[in-house]
Scaffold this motif. Structure first.
Motif, PDB file in Angstrom:
ATOM      1  N   VAL A 290     -98.163  32.117   5.710  1.00  0.00           N
ATOM      2  CA  VAL A 290     -97.397  30.830   5.080  1.00  0.00           C
ATOM      3  C   VAL A 290     -96.151  30.475   5.330  1.00  0.00           C
ATOM      4  O   VAL A 290     -95.796  29.266   5.550  1.00  0.00           O
ATOM      5  CB  VAL A 290     -97.846  30.880   3.524  1.00  0.00           C
ATOM      6  N   GLY A 291     -95.088  31.590   5.079  1.00  0.00           N
ATOM      7  CA  GLY A 291     -93.898  31.496   5.619  1.00  0.00           C
ATOM      8  C   GLY A 291     -93.641  30.908   6.970  1.00  0.00           C
ATOM      9  O   GLY A 291     -92.830  30.011   7.112  1.00  0.00           O
ATOM     10  N   ILE A 292     -94.244  31.443   8.064  1.00  0.00           N
ATOM     11  CA  ILE A 292     -94.207  31.151   9.251  1.00  0.00           C
ATOM     12  C   ILE A 292     -94.744  29.755   9.572  1.00  0.00           C
ATOM     13  O   ILE A 292     -94.063  28.969  10.224  1.00  0.00           O
ATOM     14  CB  ILE A 292     -94.879  32.258  10.123  1.00  0.00           C
ATOM     15  N   LEU A 293     -95.818  29.368   8.926  1.00  0.00           N
ATOM     16  CA  LEU A 293     -96.380  28.152   9.060  1.00  0.00           C
ATOM     17  C   LEU A 293     -95.587  27.015   8.330  1.00  0.00           C
ATOM     18  O   LEU A 293     -95.838  25.815   8.718  1.00  0.00           O
ATOM     19  CB  LEU A 293     -97.772  28.204   8.328  1.00  0.00           C
TER      20      LEU A 293
ATOM     21  N   SER B 136     -89.879  41.009   6.527  1.00  0.00           N
ATOM     22  CA  SER B 136     -89.666  40.317   5.224  1.00  0.00           C
ATOM     23  C   SER B 136     -88.256  39.613   5.480  1.00  0.00           C
ATOM     24  O   SER B 136     -88.101  38.364   4.996  1.00  0.00           O
ATOM     25  CB  SER B 136     -89.836  40.796   4.172  1.00  0.00           C
ATOM     26  N   VAL B 137     -87.299  40.370   5.511  1.00  0.00           N
ATOM     27  CA  VAL B 137     -85.910  40.261   5.872  1.00  0.00           C
ATOM     28  C   VAL B 137     -85.643  38.998   6.878  1.00  0.00           C
ATOM     29  O   VAL B 137     -85.127  38.107   6.800  1.00  0.00           O
ATOM     30  CB  VAL B 137     -84.940  41.201   5.919  1.00  0.00           C
ATOM     31  N   LEU B 138     -86.534  39.370   8.074  1.00  0.00           N
ATOM     32  CA  LEU B 138     -86.143  38.439   9.219  1.00  0.00           C
ATOM     33  C   LEU B 138     -86.739  36.878   8.760  1.00  0.00           C
ATOM     34  O   LEU B 138     -86.383  36.083   9.238  1.00  0.00           O
ATOM     35  CB  LEU B 138     -87.005  38.879  10.373  1.00  0.00           C
ATOM     36  N   LEU B 139     -87.906  37.015   7.887  1.00  0.00           N
ATOM     37  CA  LEU B 139     -88.463  35.787   7.673  1.00  0.00           C
ATOM     38  C   LEU B 139     -87.442  35.227   6.681  1.00  0.00           C
ATOM     39  O   LEU B 139     -87.514  33.888   6.775  1.00  0.00           O
ATOM     40  CB  LEU B 139     -89.861  35.812   6.641  1.00  0.00           C
ATOM     41  N   LEU B 140     -86.772  35.886   5.975  1.00  0.00           N
ATOM     42  CA  LEU B 140     -85.639  35.154   5.023  1.00  0.00           C
ATOM     43  C   LEU B 140     -84.710  34.417   5.661  1.00  0.00           C
ATOM     44  O   LEU B 140     -84.136  33.592   5.517  1.00  0.00           O
ATOM     45  CB  LEU B 140     -85.034  36.316   4.007  1.00  0.00           C
ATOM     46  N   VAL B 141     -84.132  35.312   6.973  1.00  0.00           N
ATOM     47  CA  VAL B 141     -83.223  34.645   7.816  1.00  0.00           C
ATOM     48  C   VAL B 141     -83.756  33.646   8.648  1.00  0.00           C
ATOM     49  O   VAL B 141     -82.914  32.839   9.114  1.00  0.00           O
ATOM     50  CB  VAL B 141     -82.659  35.809   8.450  1.00  0.00           C
ATOM     51  N   SER B 142     -85.015  33.566   9.045  1.00  0.00           N
ATOM     52  CA  SER B 142     -85.299  32.757  10.171  1.00  0.00           C
ATOM     53  C   SER B 142     -85.145  31.155   9.805  1.00  0.00           C
ATOM     54  O   SER B 142     -84.949  30.527  10.875  1.00  0.00           O
ATOM     55  CB  SER B 142     -86.910  32.881  10.450  1.00  0.00           C
ATOM     56  N   PRO B 143     -85.058  30.675   8.779  1.00  0.00           N
ATOM     57  CA  PRO B 143     -84.764  28.946   8.580  1.00  0.00           C
ATOM     58  C   PRO B 143     -83.396  28.782   8.925  1.00  0.00           C
ATOM     59  O   PRO B 143     -83.252  27.835   9.359  1.00  0.00           O
ATOM     60  CB  PRO B 143     -85.342  28.951   6.931  1.00  0.00           C
ATOM     61  N   TRP B 144     -82.438  29.903   8.658  1.00  0.00           N
ATOM     62  CA  TRP B 144     -81.173  29.454   8.887  1.00  0.00           C
ATOM     63  C   TRP B 144     -80.851  29.617  10.369  1.00  0.00           C
ATOM     64  O   TRP B 144     -80.279  28.987  10.853  1.00  0.00           O
ATOM     65  CB  TRP B 144     -80.142  30.595   8.146  1.00  0.00           C
ATOM     66  N   LEU B 145     -81.794  30.445  10.886  1.00  0.00           N
ATOM     67  CA  LEU B 145     -81.578  30.499  12.395  1.00  0.00           C
ATOM     68  C   LEU B 145     -82.275  29.357  13.076  1.00  0.00           C
ATOM     69  O   LEU B 145     -81.696  28.641  14.049  1.00  0.00           O
ATOM     70  CB  LEU B 145     -82.365  31.774  13.041  1.00  0.00           C
ATOM     71  N   PHE B 146     -83.152  28.788  12.536  1.00  0.00           N
ATOM     72  CA  PHE B 146     -83.984  27.500  12.890  1.00  0.00           C
ATOM     73  C   PHE B 146     -82.664  26.318  12.677  1.00  0.00           C
ATOM     74  O   PHE B 146     -82.617  25.419  13.802  1.00  0.00           O
ATOM     75  CB  PHE B 146     -85.012  27.468  12.131  1.00  0.00           C
ATOM     76  N   LEU B 147     -82.233  26.472  11.661  1.00  0.00           N
ATOM     77  CA  LEU B 147     -81.147  25.163  11.364  1.00  0.00           C
ATOM     78  C   LEU B 147     -79.975  25.201  12.587  1.00  0.00           C
ATOM     79  O   LEU B 147     -79.514  24.266  13.024  1.00  0.00           O
ATOM     80  CB  LEU B 147     -80.618  25.114   9.991  1.00  0.00           C
ATOM     81  N   LEU B 148     -79.634  26.376  12.801  1.00  0.00           N
ATOM     82  CA  LEU B 148     -78.660  26.803  13.813  1.00  0.00           C
ATOM     83  C   LEU B 148     -78.899  26.247  14.930  1.00  0.00           C
ATOM     84  O   LEU B 148     -78.235  25.646  15.518  1.00  0.00           O
ATOM     85  CB  LEU B 148     -78.013  28.108  13.516  1.00  0.00           C
TER      86      LEU B 148
END
Length: 80
Positions: free
Chosen positions: A17-20, A62-74
């Motif tokens: 769900v986090g990835i989707l 789980s930590v990578l999932l936490l950081v992934s939106p910020w990498l997406f925005l960057l």
């Protein structure tokens, strides 16, 4: 012998769900806010399940999932 697979299933459902949630900005105008909130909650609960299971690799995921939106925005900022 009965194996308990429900924590593993719940963990992978939360990660999925986090990835989707990255598809939400495509369909909504302010979807990135929803993506940030949803991925934060999914990563928080999946990290808690991973802690309960004692699986270090799941905690890293789980930590990578936490950081992934910020990498997406960057990446969106750097591409535009």
């Amino acid at each position: 012998m009965e194996t308990k697979k429900s924590p593993y299933v719940m963990y992978w459902i939360l990660v999925g769900v986090g990835i989707l949630s990255f598809t939400i900005p495509i369909f909504q105008e302010y979807g990135i806010i929803t993506t940030l909130i949803l991925t934060f909650l999914c990563s928080l609960f999946s990290w808690a399940i991973a802690m309960g299971l004692g699986k270090r690799k799941f905690m890293y995921l789980s930590v990578l999932l936490l950081v992934s939106p910020w990498l997406f925005l960057l990446s969106r900022y750097l591409i535009n």
